[in-house]
Design an enzyme around this catalytic site. Structure first.
Site, mmCIF file in Angstrom:
data_model
loop_
_atom_site.group_PDB
_atom_site.id
_atom_site.type_symbol
_atom_site.label_atom_id
_atom_site.label_comp_id
_atom_site.label_asym_id
_atom_site.label_seq_id
_atom_site.Cartn_x
_atom_site.Cartn_y
_atom_site.Cartn_z
ATOM 1 N N ARG A 50 -12.450 4.959 -0.542
ATOM 2 C CA ARG A 50 -11.794 3.838 0.155
ATOM 3 C C ARG A 50 -11.609 4.194 1.614
ATOM 4 O O ARG A 50 -11.008 5.215 1.944
ATOM 5 C CB ARG A 50 -10.432 3.559 -0.475
ATOM 6 N N SER A 119 -8.531 -5.309 -8.796
ATOM 7 C CA SER A 119 -7.092 -5.081 -8.636
ATOM 8 C C SER A 119 -6.309 -6.292 -9.102
ATOM 9 O O SER A 119 -6.634 -7.424 -8.749
ATOM 10 C CB SER A 119 -6.751 -4.847 -7.155
ATOM 11 N N LYS A 148 -1.027 2.976 0.986
ATOM 12 C CA LYS A 148 -1.738 1.721 1.181
ATOM 13 C C LYS A 148 -0.857 0.775 1.986
ATOM 14 O O LYS A 148 0.175 0.296 1.501
ATOM 15 C CB LYS A 148 -2.092 1.107 -0.180
#
Lengths: 230, 230
Positions: A50, A119, A148
């Protein structure tokens, strides 16, 4: 051809017991491939790269390096959001959020063999797990997390259990990996709440010995799964 | 099979006379598709959607809307950098910078029909135009611009002319579109410096009447091309 309703997915379920998310922002000077390999040696069963700030070219290089590092281990390497990076690097699939490509578009572009994760952050999104393009669900954030920036509100253990039930109803047998603020201290709790594994960033990347951290997490998950009979 | 050296590209050259770049950051509340259509009605010959901050899903929606708006006009719609967005939306191709996907990777993933543009910012990069995967070059920034935060140093007219010559040597006949701080006042100058057209953001998007602005720019480019005999 219609598929029998009892087996919407013929594929082998994704092993989500320990999903190590490799984010260069949490790595400092360590090459992503080195961290990924340490995580896999410790027992990570699924890798996700990511990167929310790098150039496309840098992302492709990083994913290619990770694929080369873990080749032969059988651990799939997914890319967060960026299907272009996954395609160019030859990754095993992508993980999409609610603002990323719809899973059905990703499936159309990646083909039947790719792994596609979705998600889910709340009850209203649980039905999305029923999309046949989805191979596993990332459910969370369970707890608040610093890893995040744009994370949704934390579900807590109760919320996680409730949404996991809704996901099971929408997609029986679909693996659910919990995410958000997870580590050794609460791994057993989120497995007890009905999930099949944990996704972590800092619990591995931020550890002084990443391989040892992954090994401890994996043991905690395996123990909790054994206790729940799953 | 080897291609004869005199015709490395059998395709129809991309018409780069007026390349309107649609960046939602420069649009305020106007839908990108509306601005794109106004640009095309005014005479834009090539559209590029560039979004450095939106979600993947929002980008795909915007590009799909642009494609629908200009359908039937023959004006291609490219996406800056994001091959995933181009694939998902069904765009005509992508424009890549030096930090984006290599053109050869983009060609492999998009197929022979896609249009692939490459940014070249200085003499050292000019040889990249010789890559057979490249359909046109974006050369610049010619002048300093406020529309692109991470732009390279401005080439000026002299630098533009010099690098354009190198590009011609590397890739005879490849269309070159100048970019960076361009508008009515200097369109003729950059065409005179050896380019085939201009790429603009604010000169169209920032105009009170976008269609009229595009029409004026297109006339200026056509006039300059006629004067140079190209």
């Amino acid at each position: 051809m219609l598929q029998p309703e009892s087996s919407p997915r013929a594929r082998v379920p994704v092993d989500v017991r320990l999903n190590a998310i490799v984010d260069p922002a949490a790595l400092g000077a360590t090459p992503p491939a080195e961290a990924a390999l340490e995580a896999v040696r410790g027992g990570a069963t699924l890798l996700q790269y990511r990167d929310k700030s790098g150039s496309t070219r840098a992302m492709v290089s990083a994913v290619r390096a990770i694929l080369a590092a873990v080749r032969g281990t059988g651990v799939p390497v997914l890319v967060n959001d960026r299907l272009d990076v996954a395609l160019a690097a030859g990754a095993d699939g992508i993980h999409v959020g609610q603002d990323d490509l719809p899973a059905a578009d990703a499936r159309r572009l990646l083909g039947p063999e790719a792994i596609i994760g979705l998600s889910i952050t709340d009850a209203a999104e649980a039905d999305g797990a029923g999309d046949p393009a989805v191979d596993y669900v990332g459910l969370g954030p369970v707890f608040a997390t610093g890893s995040k920036a744009d994370a949704a509100d934390a579900l807590g253990l109760g919320g996680t259990e409730a949404v996991a039930r809704l996901i099971r109803a929408a997609a029986p047998g679909l693996p659910i990996v919990a995410i958000g603020g997870l580590g050794l201290a609460n791994a057993a709790d989120v497995i007890g709440a009905g999930t099949d594994g944990i996704a972590v960033i800092s619990a591995i990347l931020g550890a002084p010995d990443r391989r040892a951290a992954a090994a401890e997490l994996r043991r905690a998950v395996d123990r909790a799964l054994a206790e729940t009979g799953r």
